[in-house]
Design an enzyme around this catalytic site. Structure first.
Site, short mmCIF file in Angstrom:
data_model
loop_
_atom_site.label_atom_id
_atom_site.label_comp_id
_atom_site.label_asym_id
_atom_site.label_seq_id
_atom_site.Cartn_x
_atom_site.Cartn_y
_atom_site.Cartn_z
N GLU B 279 -0.32 0.10 -14.00
CA GLU B 279 -1.28 1.07 -13.51
C GLU B 279 -1.42 2.25 -14.49
OE1 GLU B 279 -1.61 1.16 -9.15
OE2 GLU B 279 -1.31 3.31 -9.34
N GLU B 282 -3.56 1.09 -17.17
CA GLU B 282 -4.94 1.04 -16.66
C GLU B 282 -5.55 2.44 -16.66
OE1 GLU B 282 -5.16 -0.48 -12.66
OE2 GLU B 282 -7.34 -0.65 -12.69
N CYS B 299 -1.24 0.45 -3.79
CA CYS B 299 0.00 -0.12 -3.22
C CYS B 299 -0.06 -0.31 -1.72
CB CYS B 299 1.18 0.80 -3.48
SG CYS B 299 1.33 1.32 -5.15
N SER B 319 -7.30 0.83 -8.37
CA SER B 319 -6.58 0.09 -9.40
C SER B 319 -6.61 -1.39 -9.07
CB SER B 319 -5.14 0.58 -9.45
OG SER B 319 -4.35 -0.36 -10.15
N LYS B 358 1.45 -4.97 5.52
CA LYS B 358 1.89 -5.95 4.51
C LYS B 358 1.81 -7.37 5.04
CE LYS B 358 3.12 -3.20 1.11
NZ LYS B 358 2.46 -3.28 -0.19
N GLU B 361 -1.68 -8.24 4.40
CA GLU B 361 -1.88 -8.38 2.96
C GLU B 361 -1.39 -9.74 2.45
OE1 GLU B 361 0.75 -6.11 0.30
OE2 GLU B 361 -0.99 -5.57 -0.88
N GLU B 366 -6.75 -14.41 -1.72
CA GLU B 366 -6.79 -14.19 -3.17
C GLU B 366 -5.42 -13.84 -3.74
OE1 GLU B 366 -8.16 -12.35 -0.83
OE2 GLU B 366 -8.08 -10.21 -1.26
N CYS B 503 5.49 5.56 2.89
CA CYS B 503 6.18 4.38 3.44
C CYS B 503 7.39 4.74 4.29
CB CYS B 503 6.62 3.46 2.32
SG CYS B 503 5.30 3.09 1.15
#
Ligand code: SF4
Ligand code: SF4
Ligand code: FES
Lengths: 168, 578
Positions: B279, B282, B299, B319, B358, B361, B366, B503
């Protein structure tokens, strides 16, 4: 994001005039205190019901979450989420009618129309409702179809009455 | 500060003006019962469990919302108060399924606490009750309205997240908290953040339990079952075993996982370091090549879904880095299997996350770069706690063990991912050194720490002044994005975490009861443990992680290489709200 980009284009294009009217209503109440309930009232007049598409439109335009609109729409009994049928069939459930067999009339209607109380049949022809005392106790039990009043009804004559409206 | 004097049950106290009776009673040493009250989030005076007598008023008053005034005389323990509370409690219980023995919140339930405190032995209002089907279609959130006590804490928290997909529907006896048009929570724009679970005083909202899938995998002799743990789990798991809030249990957690039968115990912190490499590169690339700015972190899967639904115009700003759990999963099914001669079809990756989003996710189609899902099952911190209990491990007395090598090494920069501002701080530690060739004077960037909703920092890197912002809680993110959208604010880099606090207080973390939250803010206490963990690490900058360096040398070549893109990056899609 523009209002029209958030939901199925067809919902708006199919009902272009109605949504244009709704937009006018919203503009009228915009900025006033507590616009939601009066807007919902007028929306129901325009569309006959507060369907999801109508709620989504109002949500975007007034910047109120759909959830909140839905909460208000289900809280007040005068709002309906599904369009009503062309014929509003209701049985008076006031005390006088009730003791003279209104429930039996209602059961017969459920059977005849194939829908429960509060529902609309799939052709959009009939909506079955229960109503409070209509003040025609002398005629009990009373059955109403739109503005027509049928007094001293019995389950036997229910099919005949309904057939009349089916043909109309 | 202006104060007022109040008499509570004969005890005179002096409290700040604007306090509630509830606050004043607490200072007088009296614990008034509460249920719907969740400080700062739900202060609506709905349940009326907290009733008290106020001299000079006729009706009993809800102490959680009633402000004190000078000379006020309050009584919290009179026959009228006791009877009113009991009636209210019995009314709530009469409408509740009372299946405590099979409830996930058994012994961790605010309603149970009250029933015990008031010795409810018998419920006088056994009435008709409605049975609702349990909604378990979401991969993250399960709703069971039969247990709901209509306190609306979840409604308030979901609204403050800027989502607002659950609310009161219908009225009177038929009132229910649910999404619109009888839909499943899986079929409305819920972002799976799980904040509603943390808010619920009972078991009416809970995580989707995937423990059984993990036991089954661990039993299977054909599977090589590996586990990874997120930064925030290690500062909270101990609470499931009665340990003090903020206790660090990193070593005991590794020991417990090994004893549960995982073949390897890896650390998501490794891929947090890797995220910084990808990142950070990037970010510098976008700045240098006139790419889309601000760059926004990726994240937090709750945040990603929020953006896909409510701010699709910002998707190009996010990102392309996968989240650390997915990065590590993809490496486990490529680099790790190649190195160890394993069959990727037989490697089963479990992640332990502080997060319910999560779970959603991991199911995104993908996110399966190798042809297999990067991650097979996600457990929350709470679910891991249950497994450890079921296995009968004496968690507080386990020895401290290390993670397994190769994908277990990490720096202090990785662990701070667990607190709001941490990804930003970790990224700046590394980016500064890449740009200027020398480390920051002080690698602890305090401006981005703490629980203020939106934080800003400016860091001079050579001739470049990097403007950064941090938002936690999607409600705060929304406010920040609106300012970016209108041009009022300009940044190079934004960190967003879906959960308030980041988190450490993710939707999968141990639940802290409302009363305890009034005394100790888990966002701060757990974050302090995170920063201690960072300070104790010999290496504190991601680019110094020797195993990350080795990974680039042996396998990925360099950050943002073709191979890195294949395995570690992803894309996003705009989603319909309704
Ligand atoms: S998970 Fe988050 S977004 Fe979904 S209902 Fe709960 S609080 Fe709202
Ligand atoms: S689901 Fe839980 S938090 Fe939400 S209203 Fe019901 S009891 Fe309260
Ligand atoms: S009314 Fe005070 S806690 Fe519910």
């Amino acid at each position: 994001m523009s209002v029209s980009s958030v939901f199925s284009a067809s919902a708006v294009t199919d009902n272009k005039e109605k949504f244009a009217k709704l937009q006018e209503v919203i503009e009228r109440y915009r900025g006033m205190e507590g616009p939601l309930v009066p807007v919902l009232h007028e929306a129901q007049e325009i569309f006959g019901a507060l369907t999801l598409d109508v709620q989504k439109y109002i949500s975007e335009a007034l910047n109120v979450p759909v959830m909140q609109i839905y909460g208000v729409a289900t809280f007040y009994s005068q709002f309906t989420l599904k369009p009503k049928g062309k014929c509003k069939v209701s049985v008076c459930m006031g005390t006088a009618c009730y003791v003279r067999g209104a429930k039996k009339i209602q059961d017969k209607l459920v059977e005849n129309l194939g829908i429960q109380v509060g529902e609309t049949d799939k052709d959009g022809k009939f909506t079955l409702e229960a109503t409070r005392c209509v003040g025609a106790c002398g005629l009990s039990p009373v059955l109403l179809v739109n503005d027509d009043v049928y007094g001293r009804t019995t389950p036997d004559i229910v099919p005949n009455i309904m057939d009349k409206y089916r043909k109309a | 500060m202006e104060t007022v004097k109040v008499m509570v049950d004969g005890v005179q106290v002096e409290v700040p003006k604007g306090s509630t009776i509830l606050d004043a009673a607490k200072i007088a040493g009296i614990d008034i019962p509460t249920l719907c009250f969740l400080k700062g989030i739900n202060e609506i005076g709905a349940c009326r469990i907290c009733l008290v007598e106020v001299e000079g008023t006729r009706a009993l008053q809800a102490s959680c919302v009633y402000p004190v005034s000078d000379g006020m005389v309050v009584r919290t323990n009179t026959p009228a108060v006791r009877e009113a509370r009991r009636v209210n409690l019995e009314l709530i219980l009469s409408n509740h399924d009372r299946k405590c023995l099979t409830c996930v919140r058994n012994q961790n339930c605010e309603l149970q606490d009250l029933a015990e405190r008031f010795h409810v032995k018998d419920i006088r209002f056994e009435g008709e009750s409605i049975h609702y089907p349990v909604d378990d279609l979401s991969p993250s959130i399960v709703r069971d309205a039969n247990k709901c006590i209509l306190c609306r804490r979840c409604v308030a928290v979901c609204a403050s997240q800027g989502v607002g997909v659950i609310g009161p529907v219908d009225r009177g006896f038929r009132t229910i908290i649910e999404p619109i048009f009888n839909r499943s929570i899986n079929n409305v724009p819920c972002i799976n953040c799980g904040q509603c679970i943390l808010a619920c005083p009972v078991g009416a909202i809970r995580e989707k339990d995937d423990v059984e899938k993990v036991w089954t995998a661990l039993q299977d002799p054909n599977l090589h079952v590996v586990v990874q743990t997120a930064p925030a789990v290690r500062v909270a798991l101990g609470e499931e075993f009665g340990m003090e809030m903020g206790t660090r249990v990193t070593g005991k957690m590794a020991a417990a996982l090994r004893r549960l039968g995982f073949d390897k115990v890896f650390d998501t912190n490794f891929s947090a370091d890797l995220t910084i490499m990808e990142e950070g590169t990037e970010l510098l690339g976008r700045i240098k090549n006139g790419g889309k700015l601000p760059l926004i972190t990726s994240c937090s899967p709750g945040w990603i879904k929020f953006c896909e639904q409510f701010y699709p115009d910002f998707l190009d700003n996010i990102s392309t880095c996968k989240s650390p759990q997915q990065m590590l999963g993809a490496l486990l099914k490529s680099y790790y299997v190649e190195k160890n001669g394993l069959d990727p079809a037989k490697v089963f990756v479990v992640s332990v996350m502080p997060c319910t989003a999560k779970k959603f996710e991991a199911q995104r189609p993908e996110l399966s770069s190798t042809g297999y899902p990067d991650v097979d099952v996600v457990l929350t911190t709470r679910e891991l706690g249950r497994m450890i209990k079921e296995a009968g491990l004496d968690f507080p007395n386990l020895p401290d063990e290390e993670f397994d090598p190769t994908l277990g090494e990490s720096t202090g920069a990785a662990v701070i991912f667990g607190a709001t501002g941490g990804v930003m701080e970790a990224a700046l530690r590394t980016v500064a050194e890449i740009v200027t060739g020398k480390p920051l004077d002080d690698i602890e960037i305090k401006a981005v720490r703490g629980i203020e909703g939106v934080k800003e920092a400016e860091i001079q890197l050579g001739d470049l002044l990097v403007r950064a912002a941090v938002a936690h809680g999607t409600g705060n993110a929304k406010a920040l994005l609106e300012k970016v959208k209108s041009g009022e604010k300009e940044y190079h880099f934004i960190e967003v975490m879906a959960c308030p606090g980041g988190c450490v207080t993710g939707g999968g973390q141990p639940i802290v009861k409302a009363k305890k939250r009034m005394d100790r803010d888990p966002r701060e206490v757990r974050a302090a443990a995170i920063y201690d963990e960072d300070r104790d690490k010999p290496l504190r900058k991601s680019h110094e992680n020797p195993e990350v360096k080795k990974l680039y040398e042996e396998y990925l070549q360099e950050p943002n290489s073709h191979k890195a893109h294949e395995l570690l990056h992803t894309h996003y899609v705009a989603r319909q709200k309704y």
